[in-house]
Design a protein around this motif. Structure first.
Motif, PDB file in Angstrom:
ATOM      1  N   ILE A  41      -3.315   4.658   2.029  1.00  0.00           N
ATOM      2  CA  ILE A  41      -1.603   4.670   1.210  1.00  0.00           C
ATOM      3  C   ILE A  41      -1.830   6.884   1.410  1.00  0.00           C
ATOM      4  O   ILE A  41      -0.229   6.600   1.590  1.00  0.00           O
ATOM      5  CB  ILE A  41      -2.280   4.627  -0.440  1.00  0.00           C
ATOM      6  CG1 ILE A  41      -2.769   3.146  -0.031  1.00  0.00           C
ATOM      7  CG2 ILE A  41      -0.828   4.949  -1.090  1.00  0.00           C
ATOM      8  CD1 ILE A  41      -3.321   2.139  -1.256  1.00  0.00           C
TER       9      ILE A  41
ATOM     10  N   VAL B  29       3.243   2.225  -4.025  1.00  0.00           N
ATOM     11  CA  VAL B  29       3.229   1.366  -3.397  1.00  0.00           C
ATOM     12  C   VAL B  29       2.269   0.013  -4.013  1.00  0.00           C
ATOM     13  O   VAL B  29       2.339   0.056  -5.188  1.00  0.00           O
ATOM     14  CB  VAL B  29       0.901   2.070  -2.815  1.00  0.00           C
ATOM     15  CG1 VAL B  29       1.022   3.096  -3.638  1.00  0.00           C
ATOM     16  CG2 VAL B  29       0.543   1.490  -2.225  1.00  0.00           C
TER      17      VAL B  29
ATOM     18  N   MET C 103       5.177   0.089   0.516  1.00  0.00           N
ATOM     19  CA  MET C 103       3.767  -0.570   1.136  1.00  0.00           C
ATOM     20  C   MET C 103       3.603  -0.942   0.210  1.00  0.00           C
ATOM     21  O   MET C 103       4.220  -0.932  -1.687  1.00  0.00           O
ATOM     22  CB  MET C 103       2.987   0.473   1.286  1.00  0.00           C
ATOM     23  CG  MET C 103       1.537  -0.756   1.493  1.00  0.00           C
ATOM     24  SD  MET C 103       0.138   0.466   1.666  1.00  0.00           S
ATOM     25  CE  MET C 103       0.755   1.943   3.067  1.00  0.00           C
TER      26      MET C 103
END
Length: 240
Positions: free
Chosen positions: A41, A49, A23
């Motif tokens: 998340i 991430v 992400m």
């Protein structure tokens, strides 16, 4: 089996291949929806991430909320829009650092994965709202492209590029770095909208990959207090 965009050829995921999820999200400086972002998340089951525009409060809150999910963490908080944070469920071969000599903080890290080593580069050049800033953005993309072109590992470059895929500077970046845009063949996926009440926007947040990496899916997440939306991609290594 899976059919990738733009191809009718079925792709088989081998038993020895691991699907990873990344992400990339510009959370926007001044955003205070820490818990909502952390919950998103954690619920997205991501392996990596990349967060942009993170300041000290964001760094502290994300560490508190996500430390049980991501044992490997790096953060370079800034009081302006230049903060950068990267979390991983997987160990790194070479610790994260900022590439020297660039006008904006640019992260590089080499990750030790089950199928091999992958390099990730996180970028966030300045928005091209004035000629001098346009030059700064273009120069940064050019320097990162040359850096990536020399890399020996499969590479992912992700972040807020402040450039659309139609920009000649973005196209030059992808060409020199020898990277493929994960959005290609997946339709228009706008990621930035200064006024969320409108449906229009621009695709300026990107994930690009080198040979040795195949992106299986690419999705755009919700706006959570930011004028950006996260980009989430699933990928595998060494797909034949």
């Amino acid at each position: 089996y899976l059919k990738l965009p733009g191809s009718n050829k079925p792709i088989e995921i081998r038993a020895d291949q691991v699907i990873y999820r990344l992400m990339s999200y510009n959370i926007k400086a001044g955003n205070i929806r820490y818990t909502d972002v952390a919950d998103y998340i954690a619920g997205s089951n991501v392996d990596f991430v990349l967060l942009l525009e993170t300041d000290k409060p964001w760094s502290d809150e994300m560490d508190f909320e996500l430390r049980d999910h991501f044992p490997h963490r790096f953060t370079e908080p800034k009081s302006n829009w230049q903060g950068i944070t990267f979390y991983s469920k997987h160990p790194w071969k070479t610790a994260p650092r900022l590439i020297e000599g660039l006008s904006s903080p640019t992260l590089t890290v080499e990750l030790e994965l089950a199928n091999g080593v992958v390099r990730l580069v996180g970028v966030h050049p300045v928005p091209p709202i004035r000629p001098a800033l346009s030059k700064s953005r273009n120069d940064l993309l050019s320097m990162v492209a040359r850096n990536v072109s020399k890399n020996k590992y499969p590479t992912i470059v992700a972040g807020d590029f402040n450039a659309t895929p139609w920009s000649p500077h973005f196209r030059d970046f992808a060409s020199v770095a020898d990277l493929s845009d994960s959005a290609r063949g997946r339709g228009l996926q706008n990621t930035w909208n200064r006024y969320p009440i409108f449906v229009t926007g621009l695709p300026i947040d990107h994930v690009l990959t080198s040979t040795g990496i195949t992106v299986l899916t690419r999705k755009i997440g919700p706006q959570i207090g930011s004028d950006h939306r996260p980009v989430v991609v699933d990928f595998v290594l060494d797909m034949k």
